[in-house]
Design an enzyme around this catalytic site. Structure first.
Site, PDB file in Angstrom:
ATOM      1  N   THR A   1      59.725   1.910  10.911  1.00 30.03           N
ATOM      2  CA  THR A   1      60.590   3.317  11.243  1.00 30.03           C
ATOM      3  C   THR A   1      61.341   3.082  12.388  1.00 30.03           C
ATOM      4  O   THR A   1      61.665   4.180  13.696  1.00 30.03           O
ATOM      5  CB  THR A   1      58.777   4.228  11.740  1.00 30.03           C
ATOM      6  OG1 THR A   1      57.987   3.410  12.416  1.00 30.03           O
ATOM      7  CG2 THR A   1      58.280   4.524  10.366  1.00 30.03           C
TER       8      THR A   1
ATOM      9  N   ASP B   1      55.301 -12.402   8.168  1.00 26.55           N
ATOM     10  CA  ASP B   1      56.785 -12.376   8.228  1.00 26.55           C
ATOM     11  C   ASP B   1      57.397 -12.211   9.331  1.00 26.55           C
ATOM     12  O   ASP B   1      56.831 -12.200  10.418  1.00 26.55           O
ATOM     13  CB  ASP B   1      57.590 -10.941   7.587  1.00 26.55           C
ATOM     14  CG  ASP B   1      56.630 -10.072   8.752  1.00 26.55           C
ATOM     15  OD1 ASP B   1      55.361  -9.621   9.017  1.00 26.55           O
ATOM     16  OD2 ASP B   1      57.952  -8.543   9.438  1.00 26.55           O
ATOM     17  N   GLU B   2      58.634 -12.849   9.784  1.00 21.35           N
ATOM     18  CA  GLU B   2      59.555 -13.137  10.877  1.00 21.35           C
ATOM     19  C   GLU B   2      58.643 -13.803  11.481  1.00 21.35           C
ATOM     20  O   GLU B   2      58.883 -13.063  12.958  1.00 21.35           O
ATOM     21  CB  GLU B   2      60.227 -11.838  11.097  1.00 21.35           C
ATOM     22  CG  GLU B   2      60.979 -11.063   9.433  1.00 21.35           C
ATOM     23  CD  GLU B   2      61.567 -10.217   9.167  1.00 21.35           C
ATOM     24  OE1 GLU B   2      62.736  -9.295   9.649  1.00 21.35           O
ATOM     25  OE2 GLU B   2      60.813  -9.076  10.530  1.00 21.35           O
TER      26      GLU B   2
ATOM     27  N   HIS C   1      55.560 -10.773  15.162  1.00 24.76           N
ATOM     28  CA  HIS C   1      55.651  -8.992  15.576  1.00 24.76           C
ATOM     29  C   HIS C   1      54.179  -8.350  16.399  1.00 24.76           C
ATOM     30  O   HIS C   1      53.820  -8.011  16.031  1.00 24.76           O
ATOM     31  CB  HIS C   1      55.570  -8.443  13.905  1.00 24.76           C
ATOM     32  CG  HIS C   1      56.508  -8.803  13.256  1.00 24.76           C
ATOM     33  ND1 HIS C   1      57.660  -7.813  13.600  1.00 24.76           N
ATOM     34  CD2 HIS C   1      57.424  -9.341  12.583  1.00 24.76           C
ATOM     35  CE1 HIS C   1      58.661  -7.727  12.546  1.00 24.76           C
ATOM     36  NE2 HIS C   1      58.249  -9.117  12.266  1.00 24.76           N
TER      37      HIS C   1
ATOM     38  N   ASP D   1      52.686  -3.762  15.472  1.00 22.37           N
ATOM     39  CA  ASP D   1      54.137  -4.655  16.354  1.00 22.37           C
ATOM     40  C   ASP D   1      54.505  -4.932  17.192  1.00 22.37           C
ATOM     41  O   ASP D   1      53.614  -4.717  17.965  1.00 22.37           O
ATOM     42  CB  ASP D   1      54.830  -4.501  15.173  1.00 22.37           C
ATOM     43  CG  ASP D   1      55.906  -5.305  13.948  1.00 22.37           C
ATOM     44  OD1 ASP D   1      56.603  -5.841  14.838  1.00 22.37           O
ATOM     45  OD2 ASP D   1      56.167  -4.722  13.246  1.00 22.37           O
TER      46      ASP D   1
ATOM     47  N   TYR E   1      63.184  -0.579  -0.375  1.00 22.14           N
ATOM     48  CA  TYR E   1      62.781  -0.452   1.147  1.00 22.14           C
ATOM     49  C   TYR E   1      63.442   0.845   1.578  1.00 22.14           C
ATOM     50  O   TYR E   1      64.520   1.343   1.509  1.00 22.14           O
ATOM     51  CB  TYR E   1      63.470  -1.223   2.306  1.00 22.14           C
ATOM     52  CG  TYR E   1      62.235  -3.097   2.592  1.00 22.14           C
ATOM     53  CD1 TYR E   1      62.496  -2.724   1.429  1.00 22.14           C
ATOM     54  CD2 TYR E   1      63.019  -3.310   4.119  1.00 22.14           C
ATOM     55  CE1 TYR E   1      60.539  -4.074   2.020  1.00 22.14           C
ATOM     56  CE2 TYR E   1      62.169  -3.785   3.800  1.00 22.14           C
ATOM     57  CZ  TYR E   1      60.946  -4.424   2.754  1.00 22.14           C
ATOM     58  OH  TYR E   1      60.028  -4.765   4.182  1.00 22.14           O
TER      59      TYR E   1
ATOM     60  N   ASP F   1      63.265   2.826   4.150  1.00 22.12           N
ATOM     61  CA  ASP F   1      64.279   2.466   6.097  1.00 22.12           C
ATOM     62  C   ASP F   1      66.522   2.773   5.007  1.00 22.12           C
ATOM     63  O   ASP F   1      66.412   2.717   6.560  1.00 22.12           O
ATOM     64  CB  ASP F   1      63.732   1.733   6.613  1.00 22.12           C
ATOM     65  CG  ASP F   1      63.782   0.263   6.044  1.00 22.12           C
ATOM     66  OD1 ASP F   1      63.728  -0.173   5.125  1.00 22.12           O
ATOM     67  OD2 ASP F   1      64.314  -0.682   7.106  1.00 22.12           O
TER      68      ASP F   1
HETATM   69  C1  ACM Z   1      59.566  -6.773   6.757  1.00 24.24           C
HETATM   70  O1  ACM Z   1      60.575  -6.140   6.046  1.00 24.24           O
HETATM   71  N1  ACM Z   1      59.247  -7.710   7.563  1.00 24.24           N
HETATM   72  C2  ACM Z   1      58.001  -7.554   5.727  1.00 24.24           C
END
Ligand code: ACM
Length: 628
Positions: free
Chosen positions: A486, A347-348, A271, A197, A439, A441
């Protein structure tokens, strides 16, 4: 007469229920019959396995028993041991690959399965049937009794996963093994290893050494992630770490012994700041000052899910060198990991730098693509071709649907379940892992008590998850997983705290029959598991003991509602700046907060003793809460 059979029926259901709950198994097995009598583990017990495949499980069991009991028992091949692990000569269709039966009588215990996975899960159930002291690291003096039972058990879903992000914080291979061990006990079978990442590249790629020489390290920073200072010019990057390929092989073997397949994730094209810090030429701007992010504020979010990256973190889809780079990465990743899937993220991905790049514009023209967003589809299809050439299947976050991807690609639905629904309708296999239920987190308790992040997720909500949405063919839903990002999780102990008990809830969601779910029964088993975890010295959150304070503002009146996830807690509160206890006001119905600079203080009790955290909320905080 009519009432008698139904009354008897109800009684028998209740007894079954009570007996099951007293067994304290997580996840709840498919079928449990409790018989009279019990089995006692003593020094003279033997552990046997009928085929050589059972050896490793038998040895694992023996070792676990010996540590806590000091009995020094041995595993032997044969058919007549007191605790007998048997692989079926003729497969039992009902059990499938991972199912098992467990029968205990006063004479002994027999676990049967078609494959070693089932023996492993039967062993986990056996261990959960034993007194909690079986989790002790030292010899415990208790009577090692388990009830006489007949259990038949197999999973609802084939994909029962947990994702662990080792980029935002690096966790050692010992940490990772410990995490894997804990999730395997709850019958999870997939470990999704988020290896790369913006904040760190964690897997050694021998043909691209800078990925770990540079990409695994960032400048040392403290304080809240996302608010930290940017790296200074010339500042040394000393915080981080990575796994050598030998480390990776060691973890893969450890996981396989516990029926866990590892799905490695290389998150591209977004990422990718750590990769770009290592090889700036992979990006559009090729900015050689790009550094691995230490958790600095590099993006702006606009509230509707759209965002802007102020530092480039996406690979350049128009550069053939990028695909050569990815070929090298995936060649080594595919050679290391024996599983069929490689997760490629997706993603993103912020496309702003692509839109401004001449090469990307030329590529769009050549492909007849009007929207820069659709370049992601082109990129992902190129990545899929690379994986296919290595005999691997692509799995990615639900953004891989944007711009189109082949139907063989598997979609991980995280932005709610809508991506999963759409993907299943298009004929993709789907793994459900929506933020709203999975999720890990997210803050699990009161945000003024637990370190807050941008959203909350309570245990009961996790437990209520149904992975197969209405109108979707169940065959497309491979299963689901929980995700532990994390950014705010610096240590293994805190990773445990964030994961448990919510992962226990998810284990039941993904393993047990939908019909057997029962919240009150589950929480009793959770509390028993707390005691086992205490002995094992595994951390977990006790947020279920805390009050849930909600506020509502109507016609200038601030109304407070206080709830709890457990039905047998008493809630006491004050609004007069006194500390609450069981002699202050007991909450029974919504309270209107009087005008003025009032502070609400809340505490929970059970059986006359305080059990939850003290929650202290000023009027301003309550008003803010009412606005949400
Ligand atoms: C993600 O939570 N960006 C997959």
């Amino acid at each position: 007469m009519k009432f008698i059979p139904s009354l008897l029926f109800l009684l028998s259901i209740n007894m079954l229920h009570a007996q099951n709950s007293s067994l304290n198994l997580i996840p709840q097995p498919v079928e449990v019959k409790q018989n009279t009598g019990s089995f006692t583990l003593t020094k003279s017990v033997t552990v046997g396995f009928n085929t050589p495949e059972g050896l490793d499980i038998a040895q694992m069991l023996v070792q676990k028993i010996n540590v806590a009991t000091g009995f020094g028992i041995k595993a032997v091949q044969g058919k007549k041991a007191t605790i007998q692990l048997n692989i079926n000569a003729v497969p039992d269709q009902q059990l499938g690959k991972e199912g098992y039966t467990l029968a205990s009588t006063s004479k002994g215990v027999t676990i049967t399965a078609n494959q070693t996975a089932g023996l492993f899960y039967g062993m986990q159930t056996f261990l959960q049937l034993l007194p909690k002291e079986i989790e002790s690291k030292n010899i415990a003096k208790v009577k090692w009794v388990i009830p006489a039972v007949k259990i038949t058990d197999y999973p609802r879903f084939g994909w029962r996963g947990l994702m662990f992000d080792v980029s935002r914080h690096f966790f050692t291979k010992e940490d990772v093994k410990s995490y894997i061990d804990e999730i395997a006990r709850m019958k999870f079978n997939t470990f999704h290893w988020h290896l790369t990442d913006d904040e760190g590249w964690r897997i050694e790629i021998k043909s691209l050494p800078k990925l770990t020489e540079v990409g695994a390290w960032r400048v040392q920073r403290y304080g809240r992630f996302g608010d930290r200072d940017f790296p200074k010019p010339g500042e040394k990057a000393t915080d981080g770490g990575f796994y050598t390929q030998d480390d990776i092989r060691e973890v893969i073997k450890y996981a396989a012994e516990r029926n866990i397949t590892i799905v490695p994730e290389i998150d591209v094209p977004g990422h990718s700041m750590a990769a770009i810090a290592s090889y700036p030429e992979l990006s559009c701007k090729k900015d050689t000052s790009t550094r691995v992010s230490p958790g600095s504020p590099f993006s702006e979010w606009f509230g509707n899910g759209t965002f802007k990256m102020n530092i480039e973190n996406a690979l350049n889809p128009s550069d053939e060198n990028v695909y050569m780079f990815l070929d090298k990465v995936f060649t080594e990743v595919a050679a290391l990991f024996p599983g069929q899937y490689i997760h490629v993220g997706g993603d993103e991905c912020y496309k702003g730098y692509w839109a401004a790049d001449e090469g990307c514009q030329a590529l769009m023209k050549k492909l007849g693509i009007r929207h820069v967003e659709d370049l992601q589809g082109y990129f992902m299809n190129r990545v899929e071709a690379i994986l296919k050439a290595k005999g691997k299947k692509l799995i990615g976050w639900d953004e891989i649907l944007d711009g189109g991807i082949s139907p063989e690609a598997t979609v991980m639905s995280w932005r709610g379940i809508k991506g999963g629904i759409e993907a299943a309708r298009l004929g993709h296999d789907v793994v459900m892992t929506p933020t709203t239920f999975a999720y890990l987190d997210y803050t699990q308790g009161e945000r003024t008590v637990d370190p807050p992040i941008y959203a909350g997720l309570r245990l009961q909500k996790c437990y209520s998850f149904e992975p197969v949405p209405d109108g979707v063919e169940a065959k497309y839903i491979l299963g689901g997983q929980g995700n532990l990002w994390t950014e705010q999780v610096p240590t293994l102990r805190y990773a445990q705290y964030m994961t448990f008990p919510r992962a226990w809830a998810l284990s039941e969601v993904y393993w047990s029959p939908k019909e057997s779910k029962n919240w009150n029964n589950f929480t009793k088993r959770v509390e028993n598991q707390f005691e086992r975890s205490d002995i094992e010295e595994i951390n977990y959150s006790k947020a279920i003991y805390d009050a849930i304070v909600k506020a509502n503002l109507k016609d200038g009146k601030l109304k407070i509602t206080i709830e709890s996830e457990l039905p047998d807690l008493e809630i006491y509160y004050t609004i007069d700046d006194a500390m609450p206890d069981k002699f202050t006001t007991k909450y029974s119905q919504p309270v209107e907060l009087p005008h003025g600079p009032v502070t609400l203080r809340v505490i929970t009790y059970r059986d006359g003793k305080p059990i939850g955290h003290l929650i202290t909320l000023k009027r301003e905080e309550l008003e803010k809460r009412a606005g949400n």
